[in-house]
Design a protein around this motif. Structure first.
Motif, PDB file in Angstrom:
ATOM      1  N   SER A   1       0.823  -1.200   0.000  1.00 36.08           N
ATOM      2  CA  SER A   1       0.000   0.000   0.000  1.00 36.08           C
ATOM      3  C   SER A   1       0.864   1.261   0.000  1.00 36.08           C
ATOM      4  O   SER A   1       0.606   2.197  -0.745  1.00 36.08           O
ATOM      5  CB  SER A   1      -0.919  -0.011   1.214  1.00 36.08           C
ATOM      6  N   LEU A   2       1.892   1.291   0.836  1.00 40.13           N
ATOM      7  CA  LEU A   2       2.785   2.439   0.904  1.00 40.13           C
ATOM      8  C   LEU A   2       3.524   2.644  -0.419  1.00 40.13           C
ATOM      9  O   LEU A   2       3.702   3.767  -0.878  1.00 40.13           O
ATOM     10  CB  LEU A   2       3.783   2.273   2.055  1.00 40.13           C
ATOM     11  N   LYS A   3       3.930   1.527  -1.011  1.00 48.22           N
ATOM     12  CA  LYS A   3       4.617   1.605  -2.295  1.00 48.22           C
ATOM     13  C   LYS A   3       3.684   2.166  -3.356  1.00 48.22           C
ATOM     14  O   LYS A   3       4.081   3.011  -4.161  1.00 48.22           O
ATOM     15  CB  LYS A   3       5.112   0.217  -2.711  1.00 48.22           C
ATOM     16  N   ARG A   4       2.423   1.737  -3.339  1.00 48.40           N
ATOM     17  CA  ARG A   4       1.438   2.214  -4.313  1.00 48.40           C
ATOM     18  C   ARG A   4       1.174   3.704  -4.135  1.00 48.40           C
ATOM     19  O   ARG A   4       1.057   4.452  -5.110  1.00 48.40           O
ATOM     20  CB  ARG A   4       0.143   1.419  -4.138  1.00 48.40           C
ATOM     21  N   VAL A   5       1.060   4.139  -2.874  1.00 48.37           N
ATOM     22  CA  VAL A   5       0.841   5.562  -2.585  1.00 48.37           C
ATOM     23  C   VAL A   5       2.010   6.389  -3.103  1.00 48.37           C
ATOM     24  O   VAL A   5       1.819   7.451  -3.723  1.00 48.37           O
ATOM     25  CB  VAL A   5       0.657   5.792  -1.066  1.00 48.37           C
TER      26      VAL A   5
ATOM     27  N   LEU B   1       4.119   5.583  -5.520  1.00 45.30           N
ATOM     28  CA  LEU B   1       4.115   5.555  -6.983  1.00 45.30           C
ATOM     29  C   LEU B   1       3.032   6.473  -7.548  1.00 45.30           C
ATOM     30  O   LEU B   1       3.246   7.164  -8.551  1.00 45.30           O
ATOM     31  CB  LEU B   1       3.918   4.130  -7.484  1.00 45.30           C
ATOM     32  N   ASP B   2       1.869   6.491  -6.898  1.00 44.32           N
ATOM     33  CA  ASP B   2       0.789   7.369  -7.351  1.00 44.32           C
ATOM     34  C   ASP B   2       1.138   8.834  -7.138  1.00 44.32           C
ATOM     35  O   ASP B   2       0.775   9.693  -7.957  1.00 44.32           O
ATOM     36  CB  ASP B   2      -0.518   7.030  -6.619  1.00 44.32           C
ATOM     37  N   PHE B   3       1.834   9.124  -6.032  1.00 39.78           N
ATOM     38  CA  PHE B   3       2.277  10.506  -5.796  1.00 39.78           C
ATOM     39  C   PHE B   3       3.248  10.938  -6.896  1.00 39.78           C
ATOM     40  O   PHE B   3       3.158  12.053  -7.411  1.00 39.78           O
ATOM     41  CB  PHE B   3       2.956  10.624  -4.429  1.00 39.78           C
ATOM     42  N   LYS B   4       4.165  10.050  -7.247  1.00 43.27           N
ATOM     43  CA  LYS B   4       5.109  10.350  -8.331  1.00 43.27           C
ATOM     44  C   LYS B   4       4.366  10.616  -9.635  1.00 43.27           C
ATOM     45  O   LYS B   4       4.710  11.527 -10.391  1.00 43.27           O
ATOM     46  CB  LYS B   4       6.076   9.182  -8.535  1.00 43.27           C
TER      47      LYS B   4
ATOM     48  N   ARG C   1      -2.059   6.864 -23.145  1.00 45.96           N
ATOM     49  CA  ARG C   1      -0.896   7.230 -22.337  1.00 45.96           C
ATOM     50  C   ARG C   1      -1.280   7.767 -20.964  1.00 45.96           C
ATOM     51  O   ARG C   1      -0.430   7.875 -20.075  1.00 45.96           O
ATOM     52  CB  ARG C   1      -0.023   8.252 -23.074  1.00 45.96           C
ATOM     53  N   THR C   2      -2.558   8.102 -20.752  1.00 51.19           N
ATOM     54  CA  THR C   2      -2.959   8.728 -19.478  1.00 51.19           C
ATOM     55  C   THR C   2      -4.034   7.955 -18.719  1.00 51.19           C
ATOM     56  O   THR C   2      -4.336   8.289 -17.572  1.00 51.19           O
ATOM     57  CB  THR C   2      -3.488  10.159 -19.718  1.00 51.19           C
ATOM     58  N   LYS C   3      -4.613   6.916 -19.332  1.00 49.93           N
ATOM     59  CA  LYS C   3      -5.754   6.241 -18.698  1.00 49.93           C
ATOM     60  C   LYS C   3      -5.390   5.508 -17.405  1.00 49.93           C
ATOM     61  O   LYS C   3      -6.270   5.224 -16.582  1.00 49.93           O
ATOM     62  CB  LYS C   3      -6.406   5.277 -19.681  1.00 49.93           C
ATOM     63  N   ASN C   4      -4.104   5.229 -17.210  1.00 48.59           N
ATOM     64  CA  ASN C   4      -3.679   4.544 -15.986  1.00 48.59           C
ATOM     65  C   ASN C   4      -3.174   5.487 -14.907  1.00 48.59           C
ATOM     66  O   ASN C   4      -2.592   5.049 -13.905  1.00 48.59           O
ATOM     67  CB  ASN C   4      -2.609   3.499 -16.309  1.00 48.59           C
ATOM     68  N   ARG C   5      -3.357   6.782 -15.106  1.00 49.05           N
ATOM     69  CA  ARG C   5      -3.000   7.734 -14.052  1.00 49.05           C
ATOM     70  C   ARG C   5      -3.891   7.495 -12.835  1.00 49.05           C
ATOM     71  O   ARG C   5      -5.001   6.950 -12.966  1.00 49.05           O
ATOM     72  CB  ARG C   5      -3.154   9.168 -14.571  1.00 49.05           C
ATOM     73  N   PRO C   6      -3.460   7.900 -11.644  1.00 55.68           N
ATOM     74  CA  PRO C   6      -4.182   7.569 -10.406  1.00 55.68           C
ATOM     75  C   PRO C   6      -5.664   7.937 -10.393  1.00 55.68           C
ATOM     76  O   PRO C   6      -6.486   7.129  -9.960  1.00 55.68           O
ATOM     77  CB  PRO C   6      -3.417   8.374  -9.345  1.00 55.68           C
ATOM     78  N   VAL C   7      -6.032   9.129 -10.870  1.00 57.11           N
ATOM     79  CA  VAL C   7      -7.434   9.554 -10.785  1.00 57.11           C
ATOM     80  C   VAL C   7      -8.318   8.841 -11.812  1.00 57.11           C
ATOM     81  O   VAL C   7      -9.327   8.230 -11.431  1.00 57.11           O
ATOM     82  CB  VAL C   7      -7.564  11.094 -10.894  1.00 57.11           C
ATOM     83  N   PRO C   8      -7.994   8.885 -13.110  1.00 58.04           N
ATOM     84  CA  PRO C   8      -8.860   8.168 -14.064  1.00 58.04           C
ATOM     85  C   PRO C   8      -8.894   6.657 -13.836  1.00 58.04           C
ATOM     86  O   PRO C   8      -9.901   6.002 -14.152  1.00 58.04           O
ATOM     87  CB  PRO C   8      -8.255   8.514 -15.430  1.00 58.04           C
TER      88      PRO C   8
ATOM     89  N   ARG D   1      -7.548   4.807  -8.616  1.00 61.29           N
ATOM     90  CA  ARG D   1      -6.716   4.504  -7.442  1.00 61.29           C
ATOM     91  C   ARG D   1      -6.682   5.672  -6.463  1.00 61.29           C
ATOM     92  O   ARG D   1      -6.328   5.501  -5.305  1.00 61.29           O
ATOM     93  CB  ARG D   1      -5.274   4.166  -7.887  1.00 61.29           C
ATOM     94  N   MET D   2      -7.034   6.852  -6.941  1.00 61.65           N
ATOM     95  CA  MET D   2      -7.059   8.040  -6.084  1.00 61.65           C
ATOM     96  C   MET D   2      -8.338   8.812  -6.389  1.00 61.65           C
ATOM     97  O   MET D   2      -8.680   9.028  -7.554  1.00 61.65           O
ATOM     98  CB  MET D   2      -5.824   8.913  -6.354  1.00 61.65           C
ATOM     99  N   SER D   3      -9.036   9.224  -5.350  1.00 62.18           N
ATOM    100  CA  SER D   3     -10.273   9.981  -5.554  1.00 62.18           C
ATOM    101  C   SER D   3      -9.952  11.412  -5.985  1.00 62.18           C
ATOM    102  O   SER D   3      -8.844  11.912  -5.753  1.00 62.18           O
ATOM    103  CB  SER D   3     -11.096  10.008  -4.264  1.00 62.18           C
ATOM    104  N   THR D   4     -10.932  12.050  -6.601  1.00 61.69           N
ATOM    105  CA  THR D   4     -10.766  13.452  -7.002  1.00 61.69           C
ATOM    106  C   THR D   4     -10.476  14.330  -5.795  1.00 61.69           C
ATOM    107  O   THR D   4      -9.629  15.224  -5.847  1.00 61.69           O
ATOM    108  CB  THR D   4     -12.034  13.954  -7.717  1.00 61.69           C
ATOM    109  N   PHE D   5     -11.179  14.053  -4.694  1.00 61.11           N
ATOM    110  CA  PHE D   5     -10.976  14.833  -3.469  1.00 61.11           C
ATOM    111  C   PHE D   5      -9.541  14.685  -2.967  1.00 61.11           C
ATOM    112  O   PHE D   5      -8.902  15.680  -2.610  1.00 61.11           O
ATOM    113  CB  PHE D   5     -11.962  14.384  -2.383  1.00 61.11           C
TER     114      PHE D   5
END
Length: 304
Positions: free
Chosen positions: A13-17, A19-22, A87-94, A97-101
């Motif tokens: 989970s920490l690794k995913r967070v 990676l998503d932040f990056k 190229r962008t569909k796997n970004r965290p929000v779309p 993995r991450m909510s808009t909020f």
């Protein structure tokens, strides 16, 4: 056994967070932009405004936060469009993995931290940082689906980092910072039009207008050549003695000119071939060009 599984789950989970932040801050892009600010700082400090590690560290962290915030806001605004492009569909929000909020919270916190750190350097640095975020998120991002002039508008916040370093070092925006701004401003056009060319089909899915003529044609390729020429001219201005404390030696000017010829060669090649491969090569060359140019400027300063 349960503890071990929980530990593994928490690590993942920490690794995913992380990676998503990056990804939401576009770490690779943010670091390359940050390099421009650091280069500007090295060009700006002098005996009157001596080098300070504290300023450099605040510029580095604050600069990353500002770029990261812009990218995060951008991904919130474009989440539905990002979902349409490969190229962008796997970004965290779309990707969900991450909510808009959560993304908005990240972007807001980065903005506050970034502006605060830049203000601690001096108010002008914070002001330009804030202008950059505003133009990128509130003007450039919405215009991408309306007009190809979005690239022109986006060139303004895109050109701020190089001169931001000078302003951080001196607390002044004059001809020197203006020249650094001009160089990176003209650089934006061949760079982003090259990207718009080889990603044309993907951008088309989201309705983005990135090329000046709207097509991968000779008209677009010709404008790439013309703006590359303007870039080379702007890059040579510090050798003429009219840019205040920012100047380069004749030897450095020759090196800068040769770099310009190198980039112009690939701009002409795009005009002749008009292929995605030629556009991608030009994009990579443009990144190498601006990086090497900054190295030449810095090395020349310390060898003179």
């Amino acid at each position: 056994m349960k503890t071990a599984l929980n530990s593994t789950s928490n690590t993942f989970s920490l690794k995913r967070v992380f990676l998503d932040f990056k990804e939401i801050t576009k770490a690779g892009l943010a670091i390359s932009v940050l390099f421009s600010s650091i280069a500007g700082y090295f060009l700006g400090f002098n005996s009157e405004h001596p080098f300070q590690w504290s300023v450099l560290i605040m510029l580095a962290i604050g600069g990353y936060c500002m770029v990261g915030a812009s990218n995060a806001f951008n991904q919130v605004i474009e989440k539905d469009l990002d979902a349409l492009m490969d190229r962008t569909k796997n970004r965290p929000v779309p990707a969900g993995r991450m909510s808009t909020f959560s993304a908005l919270v990240v972007a807001s916190l980065l903005t506050i931290i970034g502006i605060t750190l830049l203000y601690m350097i001096n108010p002008k640095t914070a002001m330009f940082g804030a202008i950059s975020i505003f133009l990128y998120t509130s003007v450039y991002t919405p215009l991408k689906t309306m007009t190809s002039l979005s690239v022109f508008v986006g060139a303004f916040p895109g050109a701020i980092p190089f001169m931001l370093g000078w302003v951080a070092a001196t607390g002044d925006f004059g001809i020197e910072a203006g020249t650094l701004f001009l160089i990176q401003f003209f650089w934006q056009f061949p760079h982003f039009w090259a990207i718009g060319w080889f990603l044309y089909e993907d951008y088309e899915k989201a309705g983005f207008f990135m090329l000046p003529t709207g097509k991968k044609d000779k008209g677009t390729a010709l404008q790439v050549i013309l703006y590359t020429i303007w870039l080379v001219i702007a890059s040579l201005l510090p050798s003429l003695g009219y840019t205040g404390k920012l100047f380069i030696s004749p030897v450095a000017a020759v090196a800068v000119f040769l770099l310009g010829v190198w980039m112009l060669f690939y701009a002409v090649k795009l005009y002749k071939l008009r292929t995605a491969k030629a556009a991608k090569t030009l994009m990579l060359v443009s990144v190498a060009y601006i990086t090497l140019l900054q190295f030449v400027y810095i090395i020349d300063k310390f060898l003179r």
